[in-house]
Write a protein that holds these residues in place. Structure first.
Motif, PDB file in Angstrom:
ATOM      1  N   THR A 194       0.862  -1.187   0.000  1.00  0.00           N
ATOM      2  CA  THR A 194       0.000   0.000   0.000  1.00  0.00           C
ATOM      3  C   THR A 194       0.900   1.239   0.000  1.00  0.00           C
ATOM      4  N   VAL A 195       0.274   2.376  -0.142  1.00  0.00           N
ATOM      5  CA  VAL A 195       1.054   3.621  -0.091  1.00  0.00           C
ATOM      6  C   VAL A 195       1.747   3.718   1.263  1.00  0.00           C
ATOM      7  N   ALA A 196       1.027   3.343   2.331  1.00  0.00           N
ATOM      8  CA  ALA A 196       1.590   3.479   3.679  1.00  0.00           C
ATOM      9  C   ALA A 196       2.795   2.544   3.877  1.00  0.00           C
ATOM     10  N   THR A 197       2.690   1.290   3.422  1.00  0.00           N
ATOM     11  CA  THR A 197       3.821   0.372   3.616  1.00  0.00           C
ATOM     12  C   THR A 197       5.011   0.771   2.740  1.00  0.00           C
ATOM     13  N   LEU A 198       4.693   1.255   1.530  1.00  0.00           N
ATOM     14  CA  LEU A 198       5.783   1.732   0.662  1.00  0.00           C
ATOM     15  C   LEU A 198       6.484   2.931   1.296  1.00  0.00           C
ATOM     16  N   GLN A 199       5.676   3.847   1.811  1.00  0.00           N
ATOM     17  CA  GLN A 199       6.249   5.063   2.435  1.00  0.00           C
ATOM     18  C   GLN A 199       7.128   4.698   3.614  1.00  0.00           C
ATOM     19  N   ARG A 200       6.635   3.787   4.445  1.00  0.00           N
ATOM     20  CA  ARG A 200       7.403   3.445   5.648  1.00  0.00           C
ATOM     21  C   ARG A 200       8.718   2.756   5.268  1.00  0.00           C
ATOM     22  N   GLY A 201       8.628   1.809   4.336  1.00  0.00           N
ATOM     23  CA  GLY A 201       9.849   1.105   3.928  1.00  0.00           C
ATOM     24  C   GLY A 201      10.876   2.062   3.339  1.00  0.00           C
ATOM     25  N   LEU A 202      10.402   2.956   2.458  1.00  0.00           N
ATOM     26  CA  LEU A 202      11.324   3.906   1.823  1.00  0.00           C
ATOM     27  C   LEU A 202      11.906   4.875   2.848  1.00  0.00           C
ATOM     28  N   ARG A 203      11.059   5.346   3.774  1.00  0.00           N
ATOM     29  CA  ARG A 203      11.543   6.304   4.784  1.00  0.00           C
ATOM     30  C   ARG A 203      12.641   5.655   5.642  1.00  0.00           C
ATOM     31  N   GLU A 204      12.407   4.404   6.039  1.00  0.00           N
ATOM     32  CA  GLU A 204      13.397   3.742   6.904  1.00  0.00           C
ATOM     33  C   GLU A 204      14.687   3.435   6.135  1.00  0.00           C
ATOM     34  N   ALA A 205      14.539   3.210   4.821  1.00  0.00           N
ATOM     35  CA  ALA A 205      15.751   2.983   4.015  1.00  0.00           C
ATOM     36  C   ALA A 205      16.532   4.288   3.852  1.00  0.00           C
ATOM     37  N   MET A 206      15.821   5.379   3.578  1.00  0.00           N
ATOM     38  CA  MET A 206      16.488   6.662   3.311  1.00  0.00           C
ATOM     39  C   MET A 206      17.102   7.271   4.577  1.00  0.00           C
ATOM     40  N   THR A 207      16.531   6.969   5.742  1.00  0.00           N
ATOM     41  CA  THR A 207      17.059   7.572   6.973  1.00  0.00           C
ATOM     42  C   THR A 207      18.031   6.645   7.689  1.00  0.00           C
ATOM     43  N   LEU A 208      18.172   5.411   7.197  1.00  0.00           N
ATOM     44  CA  LEU A 208      19.034   4.404   7.847  1.00  0.00           C
ATOM     45  C   LEU A 208      18.647   4.244   9.320  1.00  0.00           C
ATOM     46  N   ARG A 209      17.359   4.273   9.562  1.00  0.00           N
ATOM     47  CA  ARG A 209      16.885   4.242  10.947  1.00  0.00           C
ATOM     48  C   ARG A 209      17.467   3.057  11.725  1.00  0.00           C
ATOM     49  N   HIS A 210      17.613   1.922  11.074  1.00  0.00           N
ATOM     50  CA  HIS A 210      18.010   0.722  11.811  1.00  0.00           C
ATOM     51  C   HIS A 210      19.524   0.493  11.834  1.00  0.00           C
ATOM     52  N   LEU A 211      20.261   1.524  11.425  1.00  0.00           N
ATOM     53  CA  LEU A 211      21.717   1.414  11.530  1.00  0.00           C
ATOM     54  C   LEU A 211      22.187   1.809  12.930  1.00  0.00           C
ATOM     55  N   HIS A 212      21.266   2.306  13.695  1.00  0.00           N
ATOM     56  CA  HIS A 212      21.592   2.700  15.078  1.00  0.00           C
ATOM     57  C   HIS A 212      20.440   2.194  15.922  1.00  0.00           C
ATOM     58  N   THR A 213      20.473   0.906  16.121  1.00  0.00           N
ATOM     59  CA  THR A 213      19.302   0.170  16.566  1.00  0.00           C
ATOM     60  C   THR A 213      18.745   0.599  17.905  1.00  0.00           C
ATOM     61  N   THR A 214      19.596   0.878  18.845  1.00  0.00           N
ATOM     62  CA  THR A 214      19.081   1.147  20.179  1.00  0.00           C
ATOM     63  C   THR A 214      18.848   2.640  20.404  1.00  0.00           C
ATOM     64  N   GLY A 215      18.878   3.414  19.314  1.00  0.00           N
ATOM     65  CA  GLY A 215      18.622   4.835  19.437  1.00  0.00           C
ATOM     66  C   GLY A 215      19.894   5.631  19.604  1.00  0.00           C
ATOM     67  N   VAL A 216      21.000   4.956  19.819  1.00  0.00           N
ATOM     68  CA  VAL A 216      22.280   5.657  19.867  1.00  0.00           C
ATOM     69  C   VAL A 216      23.052   5.303  18.606  1.00  0.00           C
ATOM     70  N   ASP A 217      24.343   5.494  18.605  1.00  0.00           N
ATOM     71  CA  ASP A 217      25.079   5.364  17.353  1.00  0.00           C
ATOM     72  C   ASP A 217      25.483   3.933  17.034  1.00  0.00           C
ATOM     73  N   CYS A 218      25.922   3.771  15.804  1.00  0.00           N
ATOM     74  CA  CYS A 218      26.304   2.465  15.286  1.00  0.00           C
ATOM     75  C   CYS A 218      27.501   1.897  16.059  1.00  0.00           C
ATOM     76  N   THR A 219      27.534   0.570  16.192  1.00  0.00           N
ATOM     77  CA  THR A 219      28.615  -0.060  16.933  1.00  0.00           C
ATOM     78  C   THR A 219      29.835  -0.255  16.039  1.00  0.00           C
ATOM     79  N   ALA A 220      30.999   0.081  16.543  1.00  0.00           N
ATOM     80  CA  ALA A 220      32.239  -0.160  15.794  1.00  0.00           C
ATOM     81  C   ALA A 220      33.034  -1.285  16.450  1.00  0.00           C
ATOM     82  N   ALA A 221      32.850  -1.436  17.749  1.00  0.00           N
ATOM     83  CA  ALA A 221      33.459  -2.510  18.532  1.00  0.00           C
ATOM     84  C   ALA A 221      32.697  -2.521  19.865  1.00  0.00           C
ATOM     85  N   GLU A 222      33.065  -3.426  20.746  1.00  0.00           N
ATOM     86  CA  GLU A 222      32.304  -3.532  21.988  1.00  0.00           C
ATOM     87  C   GLU A 222      32.373  -2.197  22.750  1.00  0.00           C
TER      88      GLU A 222
END
Ligand code: SF4
Ligand code: SF4
Length: 386
Positions: A194-222
């Motif tokens: 649907t328009v809504a699922t397309l919008q959500r998928g594209l938005r999350e891809a364009m913002t890289l929302r899940h590259l910083h999963t816990t709300g802080v920055d991306c992990t480089a090491a422990e």
């Protein structure tokens, strides 16, 4: 309809250990569920009781390789379960690129990718173009060439024919690969789109929302988190889009308005190209440095060539493009243009068989995830705590 396990077929015995290990990891995670709020991969795992090969491809392309779940895992090596979700999904991801690409016979190119072969391809194409330009009219390579007139070196019709045909092939290959991926992982090809699922998928891809999963920055090491992987990735992808937009605007200027290059430094194509070029210098350079510093346990060492060859061609495309812009009024313009076109051609030809495809498959996986969560609200989506 139960998913078909393609890996049970006789055509994929080599993949069986990877699929078996992937199932083992997903089954342990499904029982554990400690990481369920980290990213979409874990809710998507919980939505499944069994894992067909297509499910593993979907999960692998949903993973952004942020690394968070490795350091959180009590079953990570040296535990006997040997759970390393980022690496396992990275390995499956590479197999998915090979499997879905078009033509499939070219799938081996992913594993054979490397910086040296990529540079050799660029050098070979550059030499061919030099030979062609010299054969047609050797004078244009010298200082006698009118300043800044690219089409005096390579005629507009030749550029359109060459890059138009290569571009068409690249679009066809990328489109066919993405459709194959989508059909395999989402068997009701248009169900839930649907328009809504397309919008959500594209938005999350364009913002890289899940590259910083816990709300802080991306992990480089422990316990090491930085924002740089996200920002360099943004520089690269938006730099690529701006450069593409610059080419598109220049084509419109030429064909529709009859305004021919070279364009002023303040014109739209040049401004877009300069901004895009700057992004494509900073982004790939930064990603290269970060790759070398990142904990090797987070990735698949076999994919170093795949990642770095793409980074190298992007960087060289931008470098030669910006040099060409800055020196377009000098005698060196003609050879510089040929070098730039050779590098661009090598980049284009390798796009469907290199790291570039991850953007398409990941976006498709995020759209599928949006469809799954829309249909099953009980699936908890990771909170956006930025
Ligand atoms: S990665 Fe480890 S801690 Fe996280 S859900 Fe899987 S098994 Fe549990
Ligand atoms: S996105 Fe991060 S937390 Fe999620 S599976 Fe991949 S590495 Fe783990």
């Amino acid at each position: 309809m139960p998913p078909t396990d393609r890996t049970a077929g006789a055509d994929a015995p080599a993949l069986q250990p990877l699929v078996t290990h992937g199932r083992h990891v997903m089954t342990v995670c499904n029982a554990c569920r400690y990481c369920e709020q980290f990213c979409p991969v874990f809710p998507a795992i919980e939505a499944r009781l069994t894992f067909a090969a297509a499910d593993l491809s979907y999960l692998a392309n949903l993973c952004h390789n942020c690394g968070e779940c490795l350091y959180a895992c009590q079953y990570a090596p040296p535990h006997e379960f040997g759970i390393n979700v980022p690496r396992t999904l990275a390995e499956i991801r590479l197999r998915s690129y090979e499997e879905y690409c078009w033509p499939r016979a070219f799938g081996a190119a992913f594993g054979a990718s490397g910086t040296l072969p990529a540079l050799a391809l660029a050098a070979g194409l550059t030499l061919l173009m030099f030979a062609a330009a010299w054969t047609m009219n050797g004078d244009v390579l010298g200082p006698a060439n009118p300043a800044g007139d690219f089409y005096a070196v390579v005629p507009h019709a030749v550029m359109v024919a060459l890059f138009g045909s290569v571009g068409l092939f690249v679009l066809t290959a990328l489109g066919a690969g993405t459709i194959r991926f989508w059909r395999d992982v989402h068997r009701g090809a248009v169900t839930g789109v649907t328009v809504a699922t397309l919008q959500r998928g594209l938005r999350e891809a364009m913002t890289l929302r899940h590259l910083h999963t816990t709300g802080v920055d991306c992990t480089a090491a422990e316990e090491v988190r930085t924002p740089w992987r996200r920002w360099f990735h943004h520089c690269t992808s938006y730099g690529f889009m701006l450069s593409f937009a610059s080419t598109l605007v220049a084509a419109i200027y030429h064909t529709i308005f009859g305004w021919h290059a070279p364009y002023a430094y303040s014109s739209l194509p040049v401004v877009l190209g300069t901004l895009g070029g700057a992004g494509l210098l900073a982004g790939p350079a930064g990603l290269f440095v970060l790759r070398r510093r990142r904990d090797p346990a987070l990735g698949d060492p076999a994919q170093q060539g795949l990642d770095e060859s793409f980074i190298a061609l992007l960087f060289l495309t931008s470098l030669t493009g910006l040099l060409l812009l800055g020196l377009r009024d000098r005698a060196v313009m003609a050879p510089l243009l040929i070098v730039h076109l050779g590098v661009v051609l090598a980049l284009f030809l390798t796009l469907p068989y290199g790291k570039f495809v991850h953007g398409f498959y990941r976006t498709a996986a995020l759209i599928k995830y949006a469809i799954e969560t829309a249909a099953r609200p009980e699936l908890r989506s990771p909170p956006d705590t930025r």
